[in-house]
Every structure is written in structure tokens, then in C-alpha cells.
Scaffold this active site. Structure first.
Site, PDB file in Angstrom:
ATOM      1  N   LYS A 133       0.806  -1.207  -0.039  1.00 41.72           N
ATOM      2  CA  LYS A 133      -0.034   0.207   0.026  1.00 41.72           C
ATOM      3  C   LYS A 133       0.927   1.439   0.063  1.00 41.72           C
ATOM      4  O   LYS A 133       0.361   2.396  -0.383  1.00 41.72           O
ATOM      5  CB  LYS A 133      -1.014  -0.027   1.163  1.00 41.72           C
ATOM      6  CG  LYS A 133      -1.962  -1.280   0.934  1.00 41.72           C
ATOM      7  CD  LYS A 133      -3.201  -1.162   1.808  1.00 41.72           C
ATOM      8  CE  LYS A 133      -4.228  -2.147   1.514  1.00 41.72           C
ATOM      9  NZ  LYS A 133      -3.925  -3.574   1.365  1.00 41.72           N
TER      10      LYS A 133
HETATM   11  C1  LIG Z   1      -4.356  -4.612   0.617  1.00 47.31           C
HETATM   12  C2  LIG Z   1      -3.472  -5.922   0.533  1.00 47.31           C
HETATM   13  C3  LIG Z   1      -3.928  -7.001  -0.541  1.00 47.31           C
HETATM   14  C4  LIG Z   1      -4.956  -6.701  -1.592  1.00 47.31           C
HETATM   15  O1  LIG Z   1      -4.749  -5.776  -2.329  1.00 47.31           O
HETATM   16  P1  LIG Z   1      -6.163  -5.288  -3.328  1.00 47.31           P
HETATM   17  O2  LIG Z   1      -5.732  -4.073  -3.988  1.00 47.31           O
HETATM   18  O3  LIG Z   1      -7.091  -4.855  -2.442  1.00 47.31           O
HETATM   19  O4  LIG Z   1      -6.760  -6.345  -3.931  1.00 47.31           O
HETATM   20  C5  LIG Z   1      -2.949  -7.927  -0.382  1.00 47.31           C
HETATM   21  N1  LIG Z   1      -1.807  -8.225   0.024  1.00 47.31           N
HETATM   22  C6  LIG Z   1      -1.563  -7.083   1.177  1.00 47.31           C
HETATM   23  C7  LIG Z   1      -0.304  -7.425   1.875  1.00 47.31           C
HETATM   24  C8  LIG Z   1      -2.360  -5.912   1.227  1.00 47.31           C
HETATM   25  O5  LIG Z   1      -2.048  -5.250   2.417  1.00 47.31           O
END
Ligand SMILES: *Cc1c(COP(=O)(O)O)cnc(C)c1O
Length: 502
Positions: A116
Site C-alpha cells: 500500500k
Molecule cells: C491490501 C493488500 C492486498 C490486497 O490488495 P487489493 O488491491 O485490495 O486487491 C494484498 N496483500 C496485502 C499485504 C495487502 O495489504
């Protein structure tokens, strides 16, 4: 370039409006009216650029009401070598597993060790510039309800960014000890963290209520402030994710793994469908992709959707060892449906209304075919996730986190089922040290788990020798700055008090 709502084509806004507003008033999501198109010639030019260079080109094509200087400023501030541990924020690690190449795109070298950061390090800069263009310079107050990762990544992104304040609420018993410590030790003059008595839904409901209470917004406005959101449906969070798919393709070419023009597969551990959708947009812009492999944990609503054309969230919710994918409503799927239905706001709105009222909808046979021809959906449970972590480690010495392991397991299944040996990029979304307990128990068994999170990190490190990312290593000695706990019905009061508004 203009943007419209997936649920009302007559709602047309600029890029900065889309980012400042976050979500359309009709409840739809903002999407670009058309996508830039990158020929092989353009991709060839990209081969000579570094990550920031590619980012500037892509941002420039989408954010047409930003000046080149503004985009330069955002990109330079976001992807520094200091924050991302080197000049390439998204490096590929080449491994082998069960006779196949694993090209692992590590998206977790940012300050909070989860993917993120790739978007939340740049969003604050995009947002403050957007607000300046659209809201005559009001300060932005970011409210976040988090179940863990997003809160910390948003705090790091907005920390000490001029003209912003951020307040994060988390459920007091609903986050891991590591996540709690990450948030409570957050530095920065403009940040505040508060636990609430209640679960994540209570936190989210509280935040939504504050956003929509006119009395509160009016009070803020009189002090030259306004609420804004950093949540994952904001276009400003999706756009930065398109960049790393293009950059990683170039990296494969530059590393001699593929030739320019060769197709690749993309494998993504998926929750809200943002990350995988970004790769699909890159494909629509000209990136040569053969198949999008959508990997889910036991919350396999997307696997069933891809295989049947029926989206049905009326099912058991599982709490898994890959918690960032424990999601039953994948909000960004709406953008894919809009695209595949030929940009039809009427059809998209109909399906989303069904989701809101009945928790279920079925797409047309044409859309189902379109989904199936581009996407493969697969899932794996916690046990298979742990086996994969342990097997990958045994075979290659590479340590993956629980989310990445779901992707590897589903990719492995895809290759055995289809025999498709197209070179693939596997999105790795978190450092294994962020989920030390599950990773350690996968490698070492459940019997000798230390009971403290930091001891688990150290044990995992002493067994594997894999380096602990600096932001997690330094956490142990950091002092907690925040300890507020309020009831969920006191959140509005808490916000006003924190902002010094009467
Ligand atoms: C948010 C997240 C995801 C999922 O990603 P999306 O874009 O919501 O599909 C997968 N792995 C981790 C570690 C995350 O923080």
C-alpha cells in the site's frame, strides 16, 4: 483527460476533482473516459527510464490538469531511495519453484513494508495539489478506519505533509500487536491515532457518519478545513499501481528474461481488486499480457465470480492468516465491470444496486466470457498457504509472506492445470516479517513459538538469515505516542476536539 462515474456518465470531472472527491456523489467510482495507448515504440523508450521516469510519463498522461512540475514534485517526494531502500522501489527477485520460474515483484520496500506504500506515499502529494486546484486551499483532514495495514501506510504517507492532518481509528482488539505498535509509535506533528471500543465495522460506520454529518463539515469549513479520504477506491490510489506493472515489464526485458513485445502473465493476491485492476488497465494501454491470475484465500468470492459470472457475498466470512485479503465486497471490481460492459453506466448501476440490496448479481453471458478469457481465478486455504511458504523456502531459500504465498500457490495450480509456461510476474504484497507468526509457524512448526511478536521476528531471522526490513527492526525501541481509546459513538466528539474546533 476527463473522468466519469461508473454509475452516471453525466457526472464528468477533471483528474484533480476525481482525486479530491474520492467517490462520485452517485456512489459510483471515477474512471478515465479513455486510456492512453502505449505502442511497443513507447515501451521501448521506457526501457531507458528509471522507475521515477516511467512514473512521470504515466502520471502525465492521466493527470492532464497537473503541470509537469507538479507531477515531478509528487514523484520525487514519494519514491525516494531513502524511503524505499534503494533507487528501484519495486525490484524483481528471480526464484525457482516446482520447476517453474517465480519472478517475484517485491512491492513492500516502502516505509510500512506492505504494498500500500506504493500508492499511499504519493497520494498525499496528489491530493494536496488537487485540493488546491479545486477547493481554494482548505486544509485536508484525512479520516481513516483501519483493520491494520491501510492505517499505518496512510499515517506514513501523510506524516508532516503541509496542509494535511490525519486521524486513524482502529478496533482496540481487532489488529495484530505488530500493527498496533506500528501505529502507536507513528511520528509526525499532524498525526493522531485512536483505538475504539468495537470492531472494524463500528470504526468504519463512525467515520462514514462523521463524513456525512453536515454540522461537522460546516464547523470545519469555518476553520478553513475539509474532510477527505485516502481509501482504496480513490483514483489517486489506483493510478500509481499501473506504473509498477509497466516498470516491471521493462525490467524483465532489460534483464534479458523476455523480449520486448513478448506476453507475460500477471499473478496478484487479491482483496479489494485494486492491484489486479491496475495491471488490467496497463494491459488496456498496450502492455502485452496473456492472463491475469486472481488469487484469493478462503474468502473466495472472486474465484467463484470468475468461474461462474455470479458475484455472491452471502457466504461465510473467514478470518485467515492473509488478513488483508479477508474481504467479501471487492469494491474495485465495479471498474472492471464498467469497462467490460462497454462503458455502460446503466448496467453497472443495476448490478451494484443488486449487490447493495441483495448481496448478489449475475453478469451477462458476454461479460462472463470476457472475464473468463482474460482472468483465471483460484484460491487456497491457510494450510496450503503455510505449505507453500515452507516449500518455497526449502526449494529456493526465499521467504514469502502469507499473501504472496497465496499467489504462488494459485500460480502453481494454474501452471499444472493449463501447462501455460508464459513468463509471469507475481506481485508480492508484504514483507514476511509483517506476518512473522504465521510465517514462522509454517517454517518451524507451532510448538516453539515465542509469545512476543518481536521475539518471533528475531527467531525467524535467526533461522532463515533473511534480513529484517529497517522500519520493522527499529520499531522495537520506539516509544508509544498514542493510547487514546474511545467508544464508537464518541468518535465525532474526538475528531472535533483533536482539531480544536468548537
Ligand atoms: C491490501 C493488500 C492486498 C490486497 O490488495 P487489493 O488491491 O485490495 O486487491 C494484498 N496483500 C496485502 C499485504 C495487502 O495489504
Amino acid at each position: 483527460m476527463l473522468y466519469n462515474s461508473t454509475e452516471n456518465k453525466n457526472e464528468v470531472v477533471s483528474a484533480s476533482q476525481a482525486i479530491a472527491q474520492g467517490i462520485s456523489r452517485d456512489g459510483g467510482l471515477f474512471v478515465p473516459q479513455e486510456l492512453p495507448s502505449y505502442s511497443l515504440g513507447t515501451l521501448k523508450e521506457f526501457l531507458a527510464l528509471d522507475y521515477k521516469g516511467i512514473a512521470k510519463r504515466v502520471f502525465g498522461d492521466f493527470l492532464t490538469d497537473f503541470t509537469a512540475d507538479e507531477i515531478d514534485d509528487c514523484v520525487e517526494k514519494a519514491y525516494t531511495a531513502e524511503k524505499f531502500g534503494g533507487s528501484n522501489p519495486a525490484p524483481i527477485s528471480y526464484q525457482k519453484y516446482n520447476g517453474n520460474n517465480l519472478n517475484i515483484l517485491e512491492l513492500w520496500h516502502g516505509p510500512t513494508c506492505a504494498f500500500k506504500d506504493m500508492a499511499l506515499q504519493i497520494l498525499p502529494h496528489l491530493l494536496t495539489k488537487s485540493l488546491k486546484k479545486t477547493n481554494d486551499g482548505k486544509d485536508a483532514v484525512i479520516l481513516v478506519a483501519t483493520s491494520g495495514d491501510t492505517g499505518k501506510a496512510a499515517l506514513e504517507g501523510f506524516k508532516d505533509v503541509d496542509h494535511t492532518k490525519i486521524i486513524v481509528f482502529y478496533p482496540v482488539h481487532g489488529v495484530s500487536p505488530m500493527q498496533k505498535h506500528q501505529m502507536n509509535t507513528q511520528e509526525g506533528e499532524n498525526v493522531k491515532v485512536c483505538a475504539i471500543e468495537g470492531n472494524f465495522d463500528d470504526a468504519q460506520t463512525g467515520v462514514k457518519k462523521i463524513f456525512t454529518t453536515k454540522e461537522i463539515s460546516d464547523k470545519l469549513a469555518s476553520d478553513n478545513m475539509m474532510f477527505s479520504s485516502a481509501n482504496s477506491i480513490n483514483w489517486g490510489r489506483l493510478l500509481p499501481q499501473i506504473v509498477y506493472y509497466i516498470a516491471s515489464y521493462c525490467e524483465l526485458v532489460n534483464d534479458g528474461k523476455i523480449n520486448l513485445g513478448d506476453k507475460i502473465n500477471v499473478v496478484v493476491p487479491t482483496g479489494n481488486f485494486g492491484n489486479i485492476l491496475a495491471s488490467y488497465y496497463a494491459f488496456c494501454m498496450g502492455l502485452p499480457v496473456n492472463k491475469f491470475i486472481c488469487a484469493s484465500n478462503s474468502n473466495n468470492v472472486l474465484t467463484d465470480f470468475i468461474n461462474s459470472g455470479v458475484y455472491d457475498k452471502n457466504r461465510q466470512f473467514y478470518t485467515t492468516i492473509s488478513p488483508s485479503m479477508d474481504i467479501l465486497v471487492s469494491s474495485n471490481l465495479e471498474r472492471l465491470l464498467y469497462k467490460l460492459s462497454g462503458d455502460s453506466d446503466d448496467i453497472t448501476r443495476e448490478w451494484m444496486n443488486k449487490l447493495r440490496t441483495e448481496g448478489k448479481y449475475e453478469v451477462t453471458p458476454e461479460v462472463r466470457e470476457a472475464v473468463m478469457s482474460s482472468f483465471y481465478g483460484g484460491c487456497c486455504d491457510d494450510e496450503a498457504t503455510k505449505t507453500t511458504i515452507s516449500e518455497v523456502y526449502k526449494q529456493s531459500g526465499y521467504l514469502c509472506d502469507t499473501h504472496t504465498a497465496v499467489a504462488v500457490a494459485v500460480y502453481d495450480k494454474y501452471v499444472s492445470e493449463t501447462g501455460d509456461k508464459t513468463p509471469s510476474i507475481i506481485a508480492s504484497t508484504a514483507s514476511p516479517y509483517k506476518f512473522s507468526k504465521a510465517v514462522l509457524s509454517a517454517i518451524d512448526g507451532d510448538d516453539n513459538l515465542p509469545d512476543n511478536e518481536f521475539d518471533m521476528v528475531e527467531k525467524l531471522n535467526s533461522i532463515t538469515g533473511v534480513e529484517i526490513p529497517a522500519p520493522l527492526a527499529s520499531l522495537k525501541d520506539k516509544k508509544s505516542r498514542f493510547s487514546d481509546v474511545v467508544n464508537s459513538d464518541e468518535m465525532d466528539e474526538y475528531v472535533l476536539k483533536t482539531l480544536g474546533v468548537e
